[in-house]
Motif scaffolding. Structure first.
Motif, mmCIF file in Angstrom:
data_model
loop_
_atom_site.group_PDB
_atom_site.id
_atom_site.type_symbol
_atom_site.label_atom_id
_atom_site.label_comp_id
_atom_site.label_asym_id
_atom_site.label_seq_id
_atom_site.Cartn_x
_atom_site.Cartn_y
_atom_site.Cartn_z
ATOM 1 N N THR A 2 0.837 -1.194 0.000
ATOM 2 C CA THR A 2 0.000 0.000 0.000
ATOM 3 C C THR A 2 0.870 1.240 0.000
ATOM 4 O OG1 THR A 2 -0.097 0.002 2.384
ATOM 5 C CG2 THR A 2 -1.866 -1.144 1.237
ATOM 6 N N GLY A 3 0.405 2.259 -0.698
ATOM 7 C CA GLY A 3 1.147 3.522 -0.726
ATOM 8 C C GLY A 3 2.415 3.417 -1.532
ATOM 9 N N SER A 4 3.081 4.534 -1.689
ATOM 10 C CA SER A 4 4.344 4.532 -2.420
ATOM 11 C C SER A 4 5.500 4.510 -1.428
ATOM 12 C CB SER A 4 4.429 5.757 -3.329
ATOM 13 O OG SER A 4 4.355 6.917 -2.550
ATOM 14 N N PRO A 5 6.608 3.914 -1.812
ATOM 15 C CA PRO A 5 7.753 3.853 -0.895
ATOM 16 C C PRO A 5 8.308 5.248 -0.622
ATOM 17 C CG PRO A 5 8.387 3.047 -3.073
ATOM 18 C CD PRO A 5 6.895 3.306 -3.108
ATOM 19 N N SER A 6 8.865 5.405 0.569
ATOM 20 C CA SER A 6 9.497 6.676 0.934
ATOM 21 C C SER A 6 10.726 6.895 0.074
ATOM 22 C CB SER A 6 9.942 6.659 2.397
ATOM 23 O OG SER A 6 8.873 6.342 3.231
ATOM 24 N N PRO A 7 10.938 8.126 -0.362
ATOM 25 C CA PRO A 7 12.151 8.382 -1.152
ATOM 26 C C PRO A 7 13.386 8.261 -0.266
ATOM 27 C CG PRO A 7 10.998 10.441 -0.703
ATOM 28 C CD PRO A 7 10.133 9.321 -0.176
ATOM 29 N N LEU A 8 14.439 7.762 -0.844
ATOM 30 C CA LEU A 8 15.712 7.665 -0.129
ATOM 31 C C LEU A 8 16.435 9.002 -0.232
ATOM 32 C CD1 LEU A 8 17.055 4.184 -1.250
ATOM 33 C CD2 LEU A 8 16.145 4.821 0.971
ATOM 34 N N HIS A 9 16.953 9.462 0.877
ATOM 35 C CA HIS A 9 17.736 10.696 0.895
ATOM 36 C C HIS A 9 19.185 10.316 1.135
ATOM 37 C CE1 HIS A 9 14.227 13.269 0.820
ATOM 38 N NE2 HIS A 9 13.688 12.491 1.740
ATOM 39 N N LEU A 10 19.923 10.213 0.061
ATOM 40 C CA LEU A 10 21.338 9.867 0.155
ATOM 41 C C LEU A 10 22.177 11.120 -0.039
ATOM 42 C CD1 LEU A 10 21.386 6.630 -1.995
ATOM 43 C CD2 LEU A 10 21.283 6.811 0.482
ATOM 44 N N SER A 11 23.182 11.248 0.778
ATOM 45 C CA SER A 11 24.102 12.368 0.628
ATOM 46 C C SER A 11 25.515 11.841 0.747
ATOM 47 C CB SER A 11 23.857 13.416 1.712
ATOM 48 O OG SER A 11 24.832 14.410 1.628
ATOM 49 N N THR A 12 26.299 12.104 -0.253
ATOM 50 C CA THR A 12 27.702 11.685 -0.194
ATOM 51 C C THR A 12 28.590 12.825 0.270
ATOM 52 O OG1 THR A 12 27.967 12.240 -2.511
ATOM 53 C CG2 THR A 12 27.432 9.949 -2.001
ATOM 54 N N ALA A 13 28.037 14.025 0.353
ATOM 55 C CA ALA A 13 28.831 15.178 0.777
ATOM 56 C C ALA A 13 28.868 15.270 2.296
ATOM 57 C CB ALA A 13 28.248 16.465 0.199
ATOM 58 N N ALA A 14 30.051 15.491 2.824
ATOM 59 C CA ALA A 14 30.190 15.681 4.268
ATOM 60 C C ALA A 14 29.688 17.078 4.628
ATOM 61 C CB ALA A 14 31.654 15.536 4.675
ATOM 62 N N GLU A 15 29.184 17.210 5.823
ATOM 63 C CA GLU A 15 28.771 18.531 6.300
ATOM 64 C C GLU A 15 30.002 19.437 6.366
ATOM 65 O OE1 GLU A 15 25.684 19.697 7.222
ATOM 66 O OE2 GLU A 15 24.911 17.830 6.368
ATOM 67 N N PRO A 16 29.852 20.715 6.064
ATOM 68 C CA PRO A 16 31.015 21.605 6.086
ATOM 69 C C PRO A 16 31.577 21.775 7.496
ATOM 70 C CG PRO A 16 28.994 22.842 5.651
ATOM 71 C CD PRO A 16 28.630 21.387 5.666
ATOM 72 N N THR A 17 32.889 21.915 7.566
ATOM 73 C CA THR A 17 33.545 22.158 8.848
ATOM 74 C C THR A 17 33.285 23.607 9.268
ATOM 75 O OG1 THR A 17 35.607 22.896 7.842
ATOM 76 C CG2 THR A 17 35.388 20.512 8.284
ATOM 77 N N LEU A 18 33.685 23.930 10.481
ATOM 78 C CA LEU A 18 33.464 25.267 11.029
ATOM 79 C C LEU A 18 34.039 26.359 10.116
ATOM 80 C CD1 LEU A 18 32.343 26.709 13.556
ATOM 81 C CD2 LEU A 18 34.609 26.512 14.545
ATOM 82 N N PHE A 19 35.282 26.205 9.693
ATOM 83 C CA PHE A 19 35.910 27.238 8.861
ATOM 84 C C PHE A 19 35.377 27.224 7.435
ATOM 85 C CE2 PHE A 19 38.473 27.806 12.494
ATOM 86 C CZ PHE A 19 39.038 29.061 12.386
#
Length: 194
Positions: A2-19
């Motif tokens: 039932t229903g459609s599958p949830s979309p996958l949220h893939l991210s290969t980018a690391a979160e930016p550092t402080l600087f």
């Protein structure tokens, strides 16, 4: 099914550092040693050498002691252990046998660092292959604003020379004169280096 599958949220980018957050796109034009030091995620250790000059006047000595600055030394070993995530960095410095740790974070586009009872907020920018820190705001005990103009003699420059990360930190105050100045270099020593 039932229903459609949830979309996958893939991210290969690391979160930016402080600087990376503070400097934006100009960060990626910096020399390799500056990008390396300011791209640390998790734990890492860098080591090198430092020379420290302390102000001679009584008021300068009181100010330096109040914020936990190291004593004067020449060609002394320096080790910094960095503990970094996307929200903050802790720099645990060892100048010879003197230890000093501070936590850095970003607030409203400024770099925040607390030294003793003073909370500094630095405007950080990159130009000509260097990073510059200039005082934008200061608070006593994190609450009471102090005139930033009193701290116009507090600044830092980072740059690369001969493939190594170099730094120069200067602090001078009205009436007290030069409080401390230290400069030196660092290179990666690894998270578990002796």
């Amino acid at each position: 099914m039932t229903g459609s599958p949830s979309p996958l949220h893939l991210s290969t980018a690391a979160e930016p550092t402080l600087f990376q957050q503070l400097l934006g796109a100009p960060f990626f034009n910096l020399p390799p040693s500056l990008r390396g030091l300011h791209s640390i995620r998790g734990l890492d250790t860098w080591a090198g050498e430092v020379a420290i000059e302390r102000g001679a006047g009584l008021l300068a000595r009181i100010c330096a002691r109040l914020v936990g600055m190291p004593p004067a030394m020449s060609q002394a070993p320096l080790r910094i252990q960095f503990s970094a995530d996307t929200k903050s960095e802790t720099w645990s410095r060892q100048f010879g046998s003197h230890r000093m740790a501070t936590r850095l974070r970003c607030r409203k586009g400024l770099l925040v660092e607390r030294l003793g009872p003073l909370q500094f907020r630095f405007a950080v920018h990159a130009a000509n292959g260097s990073i510059y820190w200039n005082v934008a705001r200061v608070r006593l005990l994190g609450l009471l604003p102090l005139p930033a103009t009193l701290f116009g003699g507090v600044h830092c420059r980072e740059w690369e020379q001969d493939g190594r990360y170099h730094f120069d930190v200067q602090a001078a105050l009205p009436l007290a004169g030069p409080v401390i100045g230290y400069h030196g270099w660092l290179e990666p020593a690894g998270p578990n280096a002796g």
